[in-house]
Design an enzyme around this catalytic site. Structure first.
Site, PDB file in Angstrom:
ATOM      1  N   LYS A   1     -14.944 -12.642  -3.099  1.00 23.89           N
ATOM      2  CA  LYS A   1     -14.340 -11.310  -3.230  1.00 23.89           C
ATOM      3  C   LYS A   1     -13.003 -11.262  -2.504  1.00 23.89           C
ATOM      4  O   LYS A   1     -12.670 -12.149  -1.705  1.00 23.89           O
ATOM      5  CB  LYS A   1     -15.292 -10.255  -2.667  1.00 23.89           C
ATOM      6  CG  LYS A   1     -15.575 -10.399  -1.180  1.00 23.89           C
ATOM      7  CD  LYS A   1     -16.564  -9.348  -0.712  1.00 23.89           C
ATOM      8  CE  LYS A   1     -16.832  -9.487   0.799  1.00 23.89           C
ATOM      9  NZ  LYS A   1     -17.762  -8.436   1.278  1.00 23.89           N
TER      10      LYS A   1
ATOM     11  N   ARG B   1     -25.251   2.467   3.084  1.00 23.44           N
ATOM     12  CA  ARG B   1     -24.088   2.401   2.199  1.00 23.44           C
ATOM     13  C   ARG B   1     -24.588   1.971   0.832  1.00 23.44           C
ATOM     14  O   ARG B   1     -25.282   2.731   0.168  1.00 23.44           O
ATOM     15  CB  ARG B   1     -22.975   1.513   2.766  1.00 23.44           C
ATOM     16  CG  ARG B   1     -23.403   0.135   3.253  1.00 23.44           C
ATOM     17  CD  ARG B   1     -22.244  -0.775   3.598  1.00 23.44           C
ATOM     18  NE  ARG B   1     -22.564  -2.155   3.280  1.00 23.44           N
ATOM     19  CZ  ARG B   1     -21.718  -3.149   3.407  1.00 23.44           C
ATOM     20  NH1 ARG B   1     -20.486  -2.937   3.813  1.00 23.44           N
ATOM     21  NH2 ARG B   1     -22.077  -4.386   3.099  1.00 23.44           N
TER      22      ARG B   1
ATOM     23  N   TYR C   1      11.470  -1.730  18.551  1.00 24.00           N
ATOM     24  CA  TYR C   1      11.281  -0.281  18.494  1.00 24.00           C
ATOM     25  C   TYR C   1      10.577   0.241  19.755  1.00 24.00           C
ATOM     26  O   TYR C   1       9.622  -0.368  20.245  1.00 24.00           O
ATOM     27  CB  TYR C   1      10.440   0.099  17.283  1.00 24.00           C
ATOM     28  CG  TYR C   1      11.159  -0.010  15.965  1.00 24.00           C
ATOM     29  CD1 TYR C   1      12.254   0.799  15.689  1.00 24.00           C
ATOM     30  CD2 TYR C   1      10.732  -0.909  14.996  1.00 24.00           C
ATOM     31  CE1 TYR C   1      12.914   0.709  14.470  1.00 24.00           C
ATOM     32  CE2 TYR C   1      11.376  -1.008  13.772  1.00 24.00           C
ATOM     33  CZ  TYR C   1      12.467  -0.194  13.510  1.00 24.00           C
ATOM     34  OH  TYR C   1      13.114  -0.284  12.307  1.00 24.00           O
TER      35      TYR C   1
ATOM     36  N   MET D   1       7.949  -4.465  10.302  1.00 24.75           N
ATOM     37  CA  MET D   1       7.424  -4.740   8.968  1.00 24.75           C
ATOM     38  C   MET D   1       7.755  -6.155   8.506  1.00 24.75           C
ATOM     39  O   MET D   1       6.915  -6.831   7.905  1.00 24.75           O
ATOM     40  CB  MET D   1       7.974  -3.740   7.957  1.00 24.75           C
ATOM     41  CG  MET D   1       7.476  -3.972   6.537  1.00 24.75           C
ATOM     42  SD  MET D   1       8.141  -2.784   5.350  1.00 24.75           S
ATOM     43  CE  MET D   1       7.280  -1.295   5.855  1.00 24.75           C
TER      44      MET D   1
END
Length: 389
Positions: A46, A140, A268, A316
């Site tokens: 998966k 679930r 940052y 990023m």
């Protein structure tokens, strides 16, 4: 922080960020796992084979001891058939309105977690092979215990009408990474009860599977006729008991280097300031490429055989490495992640720095290769593979 890495090998200089997938490592993991289970081995591919390439991992697993393939949705199952893989495939997470006819036509087994799903599968043209799914304590996916008897009875009626063939019963353990957790005993007991209930309804499931990677490695009582292994294929052992081999290596070239004085703010928010005069190397990889931003301030990479700290926030598209008193040239290769052979950080290391799990790290990195615009993807160790019918 800057101690030499053992047996360090400087990689060839990359020209762009590169994610290398080592299928030989996958094959070695599959052989180990197949040898540890008392039943068959389902290779769960998966999420694009946990970011390693579903078809590549599937072929490798089948070549080294797996006999089944497992995925979540049919959108993951049908491409395996389109790639020519003919091994049994199970898909276990689909909405009621899924294209069950396509699954039946492609000879894909499907999981049934409730009466609504059973009715939808039974109404599709053809005869579906189904695995009834019981909730073993996670609240679930899977039928709740209160509905299990009714599901088994309805499945038996659908069998008599020729609409389905119940070939399996499946469950999942919620705490298998800790073999001592009482949750596992309760899950085993519920699964045993579910099997007895299915047999009492007249069902004869040939395939019975409860264990995933951690339980396969730590608890033979969970093995039944088959184990479903996903993370272990690519070198992740959630139980931390077994040395599996990581199959990903991420490298990137230094873009630029600058000399800075003590007290220089980096990135940052200026969350990091240099403690001394040093050199800062810019590396063109960030959270957009799958590295977890939460690892900011803790992560390390390998430059010239030494661990060096990543300083400031991960951006990023880039991160900054403090390389110390001696500069490195632009183009210098940096190893951000690998199997750990040369002391480089592993997916487990990055997960620890970010407060997450290695599964999230590797699937995130793999996702960044799919368009070819973030990370280049290269597959190695595949010379032994052949097309499998």
């Amino acid at each position: 922080m800057s101690a030499p890495c053992p047996s360090a090998v400087v990689p060839a200089a990359p020209t762009r960020p590169l994610l290398e997938v080592d299928l030989a490592a996958v094959g070695a993991n599959v052989r180990l796992l197949a040898g540890r289970t008392g039943g068959g081995l389902m290779a769960v591919v998966k999420a694009d084979g946990f970011g390693h390439g579903a078809v590549d991992v599937a072929r490798t697993a089948l070549a080294h001891g797996a006999t089944w393939l497992g995925v979540t949705g049919l959108a993951e199952a049908l491409p395996l058939r389109a790639a020519g893989l003919r091994a049994p495939v199970l898909s276990w997470l689909n909405p009621v309105g899924a294209d069950w006819a396509a699954a039946i036509a492609a000879d894909v087994d499907v999981a049934v977690p409730g009466l609504e799903h059973l009715a939808a599968v039974a109404a599709a043209p053809g005869r579906a092979r189904v695995h009834l799914h019981v909730d073993c304590g996670m609240a679930r996916d899977g039928a709740a215990p209160a509905t299990w008897s009714a599901l088994c009875a309805a499945a038996r009626r659908a069998e008599r009408r020729g609409e389905v063939e119940v070939v399996g019963v499946m469950g999942h353990l919620g705490c298998a990474e800790d073999p001592s957790d009482a949750c596992n005993a309760r899950g085993r007991t519920r699964f045993a009860w579910a099997l007895e209930t299915a047999r009492a309804a007249g069902l004869r499931p040939v395939h019975r599977h409860l264990a995933s990677t951690a339980a396969t490695l730590t608890d033979p009582r969970t093995h039944h006729t088959m184990s479903r292994v996903g993370a272990g294929l690519v070198g992740i052992d959630p139980s931390g008991t077994t040395a599996l081999r990581g199959a990903l290596t991420l490298t990137a070239p230094v873009v630029s280097v600058r000399q800075v004085p003590a007290g220089t703010p980096v990135g940052y928010g200026h969350e990091h300031r240099t403690a001394r005069a040093t050199h800062l190397a810019l590396v063109p990889v960030g959270y957009g490429d799958g590295l977890p931003r939460a690892a900011s301030g803790r992560a390390e990479v390998v430059v010239r055989g030494r661990r060096r700290p990543v300083v400031g926030r991960l951006s990023m598209d880039q991160l900054v490495v403090d390389v110390g008193e001696r500069p490195v040239p632009p183009g210098e290769p940096v190893t951000l992640l690998g199997p750990g052979d040369a002391g480089e950080p592993t997916a487990t290391d990055w997960a620890g720095w970010a407060g997450t799990i290695a599964h999230e790290v590797v699937t995130g990195l793999g996702a960044a290769t799919r368009t070819g615009t973030r990370l280049e993807r290269r597959v190695v160790g595949a010379a032994h593979l052949r097309s499998l019918a």
